[in-house]
Scaffold this active site. Sequence first.
Site, PDB file in Angstrom:
ATOM      1  N   HIS A   1      29.060  47.838  80.091  1.00 24.17           N
ATOM      2  CA  HIS A   1      27.625  47.692  80.385  1.00 24.17           C
ATOM      3  C   HIS A   1      27.161  48.537  81.571  1.00 24.17           C
ATOM      4  CE1 HIS A   1      27.194  44.536  77.465  1.00 24.17           C
ATOM      5  NE2 HIS A   1      27.990  43.707  78.101  1.00 24.17           N
TER       6      HIS A   1
ATOM      7  N   ASP B   1      33.400  44.319  71.223  1.00 25.38           N
ATOM      8  CA  ASP B   1      32.934  43.223  72.077  1.00 25.38           C
ATOM      9  C   ASP B   1      31.710  42.552  71.423  1.00 25.38           C
ATOM     10  OD1 ASP B   1      33.338  42.704  75.356  1.00 25.38           O
ATOM     11  OD2 ASP B   1      31.328  42.180  74.643  1.00 25.38           O
TER      12      ASP B   1
ATOM     13  N   HIS C   1      29.086  41.731  72.811  1.00 25.15           N
ATOM     14  CA  HIS C   1      27.875  42.297  73.406  1.00 25.15           C
ATOM     15  C   HIS C   1      27.780  43.793  73.095  1.00 25.15           C
ATOM     16  CE1 HIS C   1      29.027  38.792  75.938  1.00 25.15           C
ATOM     17  NE2 HIS C   1      27.725  38.554  75.909  1.00 25.15           N
TER      18      HIS C   1
ATOM     19  N   ASP D   1      35.343  38.257  73.032  1.00 26.37           N
ATOM     20  CA  ASP D   1      34.276  37.259  73.091  1.00 26.37           C
ATOM     21  C   ASP D   1      33.499  37.087  71.788  1.00 26.37           C
ATOM     22  OD1 ASP D   1      33.333  39.806  73.478  1.00 26.37           O
ATOM     23  OD2 ASP D   1      32.269  39.375  75.344  1.00 26.37           O
TER      24      ASP D   1
END
Length: 389
Positions: free
Chosen positions: A132, A167, A169, A256
Site C-alpha cells: 500500500h 492479498d 486488499h 488475509d
Amino acid sequence: MPDVVTDLPLLVYGPRSTAYDFGPAHPLTPRRFGTGVSLLEALGAVPNLAPEPATDDELEWIHEARYVEVVKAFSRQPFADHRAGIGPGDTPPFAGMHEASAAVAGGSLRAMEAILRGEVLHAFHPGGGLHHAMPARASGFCIYDDPALAIARARRDGLRVMYVDLDVHHGDGVQAIHWADPGVLTFSIHESGRTLFPGTGFADEVGGAAALGTKVNLPLDAGTGERGWLATLELVLPELADQFRPEVIVSQHGADAHAFDPLAHLRITTTAMGAAARLIDRLAHRHAGGRWLSTGGGGYDVYRVVPRTWSLVWLAAAHREVPASIPEAWRDRWAAGAEHYGQAPIPTTFEDEPNAGVPRSVLDDRLDDRAIASAVAVLEQALGLLPKQ
Ligand SMILES: [Zn+2]
C-alpha cells in the site's frame, strides 16, 4: 548471501524482520514471525538472507526524497505532528521506523538481486509485501513499498515484470508506482473497494496512457469463496502471462483473504492459496526462466492461517509435496498462544478442508459464479488492450 545455485528458494528473514512493529495492539504483529518462521523451519527451510536497510538512493527510485526524510524524522522523534499518512490509526509512528521499514525494502531488493544474478531461481520474503505504500505517503500498515522496489530493480535491468497480488486488499501502491510503465503488468485480486480498504482496484483501472492493459484488477464481492477465487486465477493468469511474456514474476501472498481472517470478508482456504502459489511457480518456469520473488503480506490470524499459508508458498517454491500433516510438536508449541488470541484450535493439516469448514449456501455459490464471470470480462478487456509481445 549464497554463492552457489541451490534448489531451495532463498528465504529472507533475520533479526531486523521483527523490528517492523507498530506496537502490541496492532494487527500486523511480529508474532507472525514466531509461528510462521518456526513452521517453515520445521519443513526444512533455512533463513539465509537477513534483511538490511535499502539505501536512501534505492528507496528514492520509487519514493520521493522528502517522504524518506519525513519517515526518518518520525524514526528519531515518533511524537511529532502526524503527516504523510503516518499517524493515529493504521500506520502509527514508532522509534526506529525508518531503519525497520528500509530493511523490509532491502530484503526484497537483495532477494531480487540474487535472482537477477542467477544465484537462485526463487526467493521468498515473508516479511515483505507492503503493497500500500505510495511514493510520498504511508498507507495501510505500509511505509516503504518493497514489492514495487524489487520490481523497479528488475526494470533497471530492462526485464519485463509481472506482479501478482493475492492479498485481500487491492495492491494500490504497487499499481500506482508502476502505473505508467508498460513493462510492468500488475494483477490484483481482492475484495471489492466498495466494502474494503483501500477503496480502489476496480476493473476500469487499466494503466497510464502508454501502458493500457498492463494494470489488471479483479474486485470480488464480500463472501466469495475458494471455488470462484481459484478458478479466476487459473483462467486469467496463464492468459495474461502468454500475452505479456514476463521475464520475472513478483508475487504477494497476503493471507488475509482466508475465511478465518478477522479483518476482511472473502472465504478463501489455504488449499486454494497453495494451488495459486504452485500456479505462479509454473508460470515463472514457463515464461521467466524460473525467476520468481514471492512475498508475504497481510494476514491477521497468525496461528491458524499465516504459518500454513507461508509454508504452502515455500513448498511451491521448493517444488515439494505438501506434507500430510502439521508437526504435532509445532502445534503443541503454539497452542496456548492460539487459545489466548482466540485463534484456536490450530488445524492439523496444511491444506484446509473444503471451504475451511465454513458452510456455504446457494447464495454463496452465486458469488463464486459472479467472480468467474467478471474474470472473463476483465481478461477480455486486458487482452484487448495489451500489446502482443
Ligand atoms: Zn519453481
